[in-house]
Design a protein around this motif. Structure first.
Motif, mmCIF file in Angstrom:
data_model
loop_
_atom_site.group_PDB
_atom_site.id
_atom_site.type_symbol
_atom_site.label_atom_id
_atom_site.label_comp_id
_atom_site.label_asym_id
_atom_site.label_seq_id
_atom_site.Cartn_x
_atom_site.Cartn_y
_atom_site.Cartn_z
ATOM 1 N N SER A 190 -18.357 23.996 13.245
ATOM 2 C CA SER A 190 -18.648 24.115 14.673
ATOM 3 C C SER A 190 -18.060 25.423 15.186
ATOM 4 O O SER A 190 -16.885 25.718 14.955
ATOM 5 C CB SER A 190 -18.027 22.949 15.450
ATOM 6 N N LEU A 191 -18.893 26.204 15.865
ATOM 7 C CA LEU A 191 -18.462 27.419 16.551
ATOM 8 C C LEU A 191 -18.727 27.207 18.037
ATOM 9 O O LEU A 191 -19.868 26.907 18.421
ATOM 10 C CB LEU A 191 -19.244 28.635 16.044
ATOM 11 N N PHE A 192 -17.698 27.337 18.869
ATOM 12 C CA PHE A 192 -17.889 26.968 20.271
ATOM 13 C C PHE A 192 -16.986 27.769 21.203
ATOM 14 O O PHE A 192 -15.975 28.348 20.784
ATOM 15 C CB PHE A 192 -17.660 25.471 20.478
ATOM 16 N N GLU A 193 -17.383 27.784 22.480
ATOM 17 C CA GLU A 193 -16.588 28.352 23.563
ATOM 18 C C GLU A 193 -16.469 27.303 24.663
ATOM 19 O O GLU A 193 -17.433 26.584 24.950
ATOM 20 C CB GLU A 193 -17.232 29.610 24.135
ATOM 21 N N SER A 194 -15.300 27.226 25.259
ATOM 22 C CA SER A 194 -15.047 26.268 26.344
ATOM 23 C C SER A 194 -14.270 27.008 27.437
ATOM 24 O O SER A 194 -13.109 27.379 27.234
ATOM 25 C CB SER A 194 -14.256 25.069 25.834
ATOM 26 N N LYS A 195 -14.910 27.240 28.591
ATOM 27 C CA LYS A 195 -14.333 28.022 29.671
ATOM 28 C C LYS A 195 -14.341 27.214 30.972
ATOM 29 O O LYS A 195 -15.123 26.276 31.138
ATOM 30 C CB LYS A 195 -15.131 29.316 29.882
ATOM 31 N N TYR A 196 -13.493 27.643 31.913
ATOM 32 C CA TYR A 196 -13.456 26.951 33.208
ATOM 33 C C TYR A 196 -12.930 27.889 34.286
ATOM 34 O O TYR A 196 -12.354 28.952 33.994
ATOM 35 C CB TYR A 196 -12.571 25.711 33.122
ATOM 36 N N LYS A 197 -13.112 27.465 35.533
ATOM 37 C CA LYS A 197 -12.526 28.138 36.687
ATOM 38 C C LYS A 197 -11.780 27.106 37.526
ATOM 39 O O LYS A 197 -12.321 26.040 37.849
ATOM 40 C CB LYS A 197 -13.602 28.798 37.540
ATOM 41 N N LEU A 223 -11.891 33.018 35.465
ATOM 42 C CA LEU A 223 -12.500 32.432 34.275
ATOM 43 C C LEU A 223 -11.479 32.421 33.143
ATOM 44 O O LEU A 223 -10.955 33.474 32.750
ATOM 45 C CB LEU A 223 -13.739 33.226 33.868
ATOM 46 N N ARG A 224 -11.201 31.233 32.621
ATOM 47 C CA ARG A 224 -10.178 31.078 31.587
ATOM 48 C C ARG A 224 -10.695 30.214 30.432
ATOM 49 O O ARG A 224 -11.675 29.478 30.570
ATOM 50 C CB ARG A 224 -8.933 30.396 32.159
ATOM 51 N N ASN A 225 -9.970 30.282 29.305
ATOM 52 C CA ASN A 225 -10.177 29.312 28.245
ATOM 53 C C ASN A 225 -9.690 27.954 28.723
ATOM 54 O O ASN A 225 -8.679 27.859 29.424
ATOM 55 C CB ASN A 225 -9.382 29.699 26.993
ATOM 56 N N THR A 226 -10.379 26.900 28.327
ATOM 57 C CA THR A 226 -9.829 25.570 28.567
ATOM 58 C C THR A 226 -8.728 25.294 27.548
ATOM 59 O O THR A 226 -8.582 26.011 26.545
ATOM 60 C CB THR A 226 -10.902 24.476 28.454
ATOM 61 N N LYS A 227 -7.985 24.261 27.809
ATOM 62 C CA LYS A 227 -6.932 23.827 26.894
ATOM 63 C C LYS A 227 -7.490 23.510 25.508
ATOM 64 O O LYS A 227 -6.787 23.618 24.498
ATOM 65 C CB LYS A 227 -6.246 22.592 27.488
#
Length: 793
Positions: free
Chosen positions: A645-652, A658-662
């Protein structure tokens, strides 16, 4: 290495002993029922055979759809079921042992074009979900897999962590991160009923824990979903465990005994009477560590985890048209980490000047009534209830070992629910399923914390009451042909506490291209509430000594799921599968009265939710990625499974940064393989070797402001750098040896497991330690050997 050497010697002894002693020819029975997949009506005259037998052993289903294959030699079989006008059903890797009969429920799908040939061996069918309304991002799993795979500890959550898109959060807990989502978004269903977190030592708002209450010896074939769920699933946005209990043997009494890492277990099943087809299934487990402690055996640790759990299912086929079933699951767990009684010889205990007692209780159960109106229509009415209690208290120790209470949490969550659905098969092309659910939610929270500046305990939450949630759904399946299927539906939910509601369209599409390829698409709008204690957290104003509830207005957090998938069966028993997904999360709770990095997206995966006031539904987030699965299904004595799995998880958050999620680890790779050696005069015995390798991106963390933490003697994080740092990559190897020994009336199973065989030092977290006045690095489990023994008779 000492453990490995001893294990190899023990295995060699068992191999030689069982090969010479247990060599007689043994047989067992395979029986079950054949029904229409949509209407659940019995099919008379279906042909069932055990493919590998020579001469072929087979039979025909009777007017009740029942069949029996008697005196089948022990071994691993493929069961094929054929019926005029229906697609063949092929079940692989049915392990027939002397200790238990195999009882199957075969569900057959009616053909659209009568007379058209259908490929008998389809690799897609190997993990085809029980719920035929699932179009994409769903996988069926068998209880045998939780026993087979290395490192799973017979735990469905840890087993699911091997699948594409899933990451394990912690070696000591079974929380799972699915496609970058918080573990708090995982839905647990058992026998069609939503249940509280089924794990020991869980926390409020958590969906995992160190030890599962679910007993793999009682589970039946079940489903695991990772996105774009059908309309019947609601109030969660990350994943669904739709678990089933197997029906107890309704002809013969059978028993199970087991001793291992999950505890000492005793199980039983059988008919209530010889002349009635009702059955019972029951199991009880007691903590291994607590049992040793009672016997005076010490592990050199001060805190002994004690737990026990039980599960049961009663099934009553009252008439041909009516069936009643009753099920229940429950558990109790407790651990006391007492610095005041700390033993200097305790190798794992680090003094923090505190006595901590942590205890949980959980119970859930239900009764369901299934009624068949006719050959095409049936309904199910279910009454259920669930309850979870958490009691945690902390005493801080003085220099004279005196105690002062500094934290106390005694909280209860519960629900009572009524659910009804009706399923109508209009013809071989069209199926409609419609249902409603009302849940009565009740709670009693009392959480206190000591405020040093006020020199007193302050209530964080002190509230009790009730609210409710109403849900309804309708799902229509249309099969254009045997190769083209459309699933559409609508889900509605109304959170009665504050009137928040959501209308959620769902759609799925499957297109089989020839015999070896399938394209799939899915979309769903999904929503979920926060844990109830978030709504009732009270902000304390020390100046006026008043409390204010600032979160009661919180609406539903929502997410759009978009998924596309391709499944390629390039050879018999081999398949390559890939899925692309994009998720947009909105209405996420963030701080409403200030600008900072906080977001509910990052909550979960630990022992509970933090207490945060003044939340508002103004946050957003995105998860997107690609997943690959290369699989060799078990055949010719071996299997392998490779998932990437290759993924990105971002949030505001409320600060709009805009940041990485935990949970944005960016990638995960799992490689599993195993081989089964048959031996003995009649090949009745088996030796298995299973391997697992995991490589994953490191956990995200927020750096500590060391100077500020030392000044305040309390951990202070740098909020502007929230989740910007990443720990080193996580990796480990697991190894498992297993024996299956069949005697005339019993089957003995023995496993020896070594997790993290190279004792890799994977970092769990870095935090500020008030005693050391510095940053403390804590590590995941090192070399972790364990074993288990099971007898079935």
């Amino acid at each position: 290495m000492y453990f490995l050497k001893k294990t190899v010697l023990f295995i060699a002894f068992l191999f030689l002993f069982t090969a010479t002693v247990f060599s007689q020819t043994l047989t067992q029975t395979i029986r079950g029922t054949v029904v229409d997949k949509d209407s659940k009506q019995p099919l008379t005259g279906a042909t069932i055979i055990a493919v590998e037998t020579n001469p072929v052993i087979g039979n025909i289903s009777d007017e009740q759809g029942k069949f029996k294959l008697a005196e089948v030699p022990l071994g691993r079989y493929t069961i094929k079921c054929s019926y005029m006008g229906y697609e063949d059903v092929v079940l692989s890797n049915i392990v027939l042992t002397s200790g238990k009969e195999i009882v199957l429920n075969l569900e057959m799908q009616e053909k659209i074009i009568q007379g058209e040939g259908v490929t008998v061996f389809s690799n897609r069918d190997r993990d085809k979900t029980n719920n035929d309304l699932i179009s994409i991002s769903g996988r069926n799993f068998q209880p045998e897999e939780t026993w087979r795979y290395a490192g799973t500890r017979a735990d469905p959550s840890r087993m699911a962590a091997n699948y594409a898109g899933v990451v394990s959060a912690n070696d000591t807990r079974n929380d799972i991160i699915v496609r970058g989502n918080s573990p708090s978004g995982v839905l647990w269903k058992l026998e069609g009923v939503e249940i509280p977190n089924p794990n020991h030592f869980s926390g409020q708002g958590a969906t995992g824990g160190p030890m599962s209450m679910l007993n793999n010896n009682l589970l039946a074939s079940s489903d695991f979903l990772t996105g774009a769920f059908p309309a019947e699933y609601g109030n969660k946005t990350a994943a669904v465990f739709d678990l089933k209990l197997r029906r107890g043997n309704n002809e013969h009494h059978e028993f199970t005994g087991m001793f291992g890492i999950n505890g000492l277990e005793l199980g039983a099943e059988g008919p209530f009477t010889k002349n009635h087809k009702s059955s019972y299934l029951f199991s009880y487990r007691y903590s291994t560590f607590a049992l040793f402690n009672l016997l005076g055996i010490s592990f050199g640790v001060s805190g002994i985890p004690t737990y026990q759990d039980a599960t049961f299912l009663l099934n009553f086929p009252v008439t041909k048209k009516n069936t009643v079933s009753v099920f229940g699951i429950g558990g109790i767990s407790k651990i006391a980490l007492l610095d005041s009684e700390r033993d200097s010889t305790d190798w794992q205990f680090v003094s923090k000047g505190e006595d901590v007692t942590y205890g949980t209780k959980m119970a859930a159960g239900g009764i369901s009534f299934t009624h068949f109106f006719n050959t095409n229509t049936y309904s199910k009415l279910t009454l259920s209830s669930g309850w979870a209690l958490l009691h945690v208290f902390v005493d801080t120790l003085g220099t004279d070992n005196s105690k002062a209470r500094t934290y106390d949490n005694n909280s209860t969550d519960g629900n009572g629910a009524i659910e009804y659905f009706i399923s109508k098969k209009f013809n071989e092309k069209n199926l409609l399923k419609t249902g409603v659910n009302y849940s009565f939610l009740f709670f009693n929270y009392h959480e206190q914390s000591y405020w040093s500046d006020l020199h007193q305990m302050i209530d964080l939450i002190k509230n009790d009451g009730n609210t409710g949630m109403f849900r309804a759904y309708s799902h229509w399946q249309h099969r254009f042909t045997d190769k083209i299927v459309l699933n559409t539906g609508i889900h509605f939910e109304d959170f009665l506490l504050n009137g928040s509601y959501s209308i959620e369209p769902r759609i799925g599409f499957n297109y089989k291209i020839g015999a070896h390829n399938q394209l799939s698409f899915g979309y769903g709008l999904h929503s979920q509430t926060m844990p109830l204690m978030v709504y009732f957290f009270e902000r304390y104003d020390s100046a006026s000594a008043t409390y204010t509830e600032t979160n009661l207005h919180l609406g539903l957090m929502k997410a759009h799921h978009f998924i596309a998938g391709y499944d390629f069966n390039f050879a018999k028993n081999f398949r390559l599968k890939t899925e692309l997904y994009y998720q947009y999360l909105f209405n996420v709770p963030v701080k409403g009265n200030m600008k900072n990095s906080y977001s509910a997206i990052n909550m979960g995966g630990d022992y509970g939710f933090p207490n945060v006031d003044s939340l508002a539904n103004k946050g957003t987030g995105t998860n997107y990625g690609v997943e690959f699965t290369l699989e060799k299904f078990f055949s010719k004595h071996y299997y392998f499974l490779v998932t990437t799995s290759l993924f990105e998880s971002k949030y505001k958050g409320s600060d709009e940064v805009l940041r990485n999620t935990k949970f944005n680890g960016n990638y995960v790779l799992n490689t599993l393989a195993g081989y089964e050696f048959k031996y003995g005069k009649n090949k009745n015995q088996a030796l298995t070797i299973d391997l697992k390798y995991t490589l994953a991106g490191g956990r995200r963390y927020t750096p500590v402001d060391l100077a500020a933490s030392q000044f305040y003697n309390s951990e202070v994080l740098i909020d502007s750098l929230a989740w910007s740092k990443q720990l080193p990559d996580y990796w480990r190897f697991d190894l498992k040896f297993g024996f299956r020994i069949n005697t005339k009336h019993a089957t003995h199973s023995i496993i020896a497991v070594c997790e993290n065989i190279f004792s890799t030092k994977n970092i769990l977290e870095q935090s500020y330690d008030t005693n050391l006045k510095n940053i403390l690095t804590q590590y995941q489990l090192g070399l972790f050997p364990y074993g288990a023994y099971r007898i079935e008779f």
